[in-house]
Design an enzyme around this catalytic site. Structure first.
Site, PDB file in Angstrom:
ATOM      1  N   LYS A  36     -16.244 -11.001 -13.070  1.00  0.00           N
ATOM      2  CA  LYS A  36     -15.767 -10.031 -14.064  1.00  0.00           C
ATOM      3  C   LYS A  36     -16.527 -10.243 -15.368  1.00  0.00           C
ATOM      4  CE  LYS A  36     -11.707 -12.946 -14.901  1.00  0.00           C
ATOM      5  NZ  LYS A  36     -11.094 -12.897 -16.205  1.00  0.00           N
ATOM      6  N   ARG A 135       1.639 -11.860 -17.364  1.00  0.00           N
ATOM      7  CA  ARG A 135       0.665 -10.784 -17.561  1.00  0.00           C
ATOM      8  C   ARG A 135       0.947  -9.739 -16.486  1.00  0.00           C
ATOM      9  NH1 ARG A 135      -5.656 -12.297 -17.757  1.00  0.00           N
ATOM     10  NH2 ARG A 135      -5.206 -12.952 -15.622  1.00  0.00           N
ATOM     11  N   TYR A 276     -28.739 -10.068 -47.029  1.00  0.00           N
ATOM     12  CA  TYR A 276     -27.699  -9.346 -47.763  1.00  0.00           C
ATOM     13  C   TYR A 276     -26.938 -10.292 -48.680  1.00  0.00           C
ATOM     14  CZ  TYR A 276     -28.153  -5.419 -44.497  1.00  0.00           C
ATOM     15  OH  TYR A 276     -28.621  -4.356 -43.763  1.00  0.00           O
ATOM     16  N   MET A 324     -27.426  -6.841 -38.212  1.00  0.00           N
ATOM     17  CA  MET A 324     -27.188  -6.159 -36.935  1.00  0.00           C
ATOM     18  C   MET A 324     -28.267  -6.489 -35.899  1.00  0.00           C
ATOM     19  SD  MET A 324     -27.033  -2.101 -36.173  1.00  0.00           S
ATOM     20  CE  MET A 324     -25.751  -1.726 -37.323  1.00  0.00           C
TER      21      MET A 324
END
Ligand SMILES: Cc1ncc(COP(=O)(O)O)c(C=O)c1O
Length: 384
Positions: A36, A135, A276, A324
């Site tokens: 998964k 769950r 930044y 980013m």
């Protein structure tokens, strides 16, 4: 197209990890490879190939979309089992393709029975029971009704497995909770046996339970994180330390190496800020390498001013904020660098290593989270 970074996935390391798991569980139990989360970030396509070549014929996915992906890449007719999400309208196709799935509520169970009758093919269901994770899973007070339905429809569906999942077998702080879960599982099992409901297999163990609670190893173990070469937690490693083969050498090997290259080089003078804002000011004249990997590629912003990479076999620190698409690293101590030189984000270079653990520690992420956040579009290359 050449991507800004690549992930190398070692098939040899996977084989070693499976050898170790096998040595722990003995020859009989089936190993189901948990793929998964895009195979914990390693890539489903690549991992299905590696896993099947390592001799495993059973896969766990969380959802049906992942199951379809495994089916697309499987070349050895492996069994595929969905642990979680599927859409009820997909059930006919899942049954036709022989994909098994967890059933943890009456609605899904009834649909599986109805469709099986309709199309004349048995659904392969694994009955998940609630033992304390809270769950998914049938509750204890639903057992009579569940038994009744299963008995009535034993000829319409294949009752493959009885299963549960432990709530944190990787930490001793959960010891009592896990022990209680094991006890509740056996109560369920005894109850169903007394009703003469025959499950083909019993399975409960993930990596940590397999390694720390051997009584949870039954007909099958569902191995995720350990297959990818990571201890579920440090605690699991320490708990196993004494019994480890060959002088406590870690038997698990990381599969993944994350590589990029230097995109640009730049000198920054004392007193100037990098990136930044003003989170990093050069306290001396420094030289930077700009690496085209940022938070958009899964390199967490938490690694701003903290992360380390390897260049020319030396640790170099990330300076300024992770943006980013890029990071800046301080390469002042390295001579003769050029654009295109290799940068290791995770992995080894010149005898030094950046581990996923070190990476995760500085971001407060667990291994699982860091790995699954690696975007799908970074190319994965299998190294045999
Ligand atoms: C039901 C179930 N089984 C097995 C696993 C595999 O766990 P691990 O990666 O710790 O081996 C998971 C993962 O969370 C799971 O949800």
């Amino acid at each position: 197209m050449i991507a800004t970074s690549t992930l190398e996935i070692s098939a040899k390391a996977y084989r070693q990890n499976i050898r170790y798991i096998r040595s722990e569980i003995g020859p009989k139990p089936t190993i189901s490879a948990v793929v998964k989360g895009n195979a914990y970030g390693h890539g489903i396509a690549q991992m299905v190939e590696i896993i099947e070549k390592a001799g495993i014929r059973h896969f766990c996915t969380f959802s049906s979309d992942e199951a379809w992906e495994v089916l697309e890449h499987s070349k050895r007719g492996s069994e595929i089992m969905i642990l979680g999400m599927l859409h009820l309208e997909e059930i006919p196709e899942l049954i036709r393709k022989g994909i098994s799935f967890y059933v943890f509520d009456f609605e899904r169970l009834q649909r599986a029975i109805d469709v099986s009758k309709e199309i004349g093919i048995h659904a392969k269901v694994h009955i998940e029971i609630e033992t304390g994770f809270h769950r998914t899973g049938f509750d204890w007070n639903q057992r009579e009704k569940l038994a009744e339905i299963l008995l009535e429809n034993q000829d319409q569906i294949t009752i493959e497995g009885l299963c549960t999942h432990y709530a944190g077998a990787e930490s001793v702080s959960n010891f009592v909770r896990v022990k209680n879960q094991i006890a509740r599982y056996h109560e369920f099992k005894d109850f169903f046996n007394s009703k003469r409901i025959a499950f083909k297999i019993y399975h409960t163990a993930c990596s940590a339970a397999t390694l720390i609670f051997p009584e949870t190893i039954m007909d099958m173990v569902r191995i995720g994180i350990a297959g990818y070469g990571f201890w579920p937690t440090k605690e699991t490693f320490f708990a196993k330390l004494n019994s480890l083969p060959k002088g406590n050498k870690n038997p698990l090997r990381r599969l993944i190496t994350w590589k990029s290259t230097i995109m640009s080089l730049k000198a920054v003078k004392t007193g100037e800020f990098v990136g930044y804002g003003n989170s990093y000011m050069a306290l001396e004249n420094i030289r930077l390498a700009i690496v085209p990997v940022g938070y958009g590629h899964g390199y967490s912003r938490m690694l701003s001013n903290q992360g380390m990479v390897l260049i020319s076999g030396q640790h170099c620190q990330v300076v300024g904020t992770v943006t980013m698409n890029a990071i800046a690293v301080n390469v002042s101590k390295i001579k003769d660098l050029k654009i295109g030189d290799e940068v290791i984000l995770i992995g080894k270079q010149g005898g030094k290593e950046i581990t996923v653990a070190s990476f995760s520690e500085s971001t407060q992420q667990v291994n699982y989270e860091m790995l699954t956040r690696l975007p799908k579009d970074i190319p994965r290359i299998i190294i045999p």
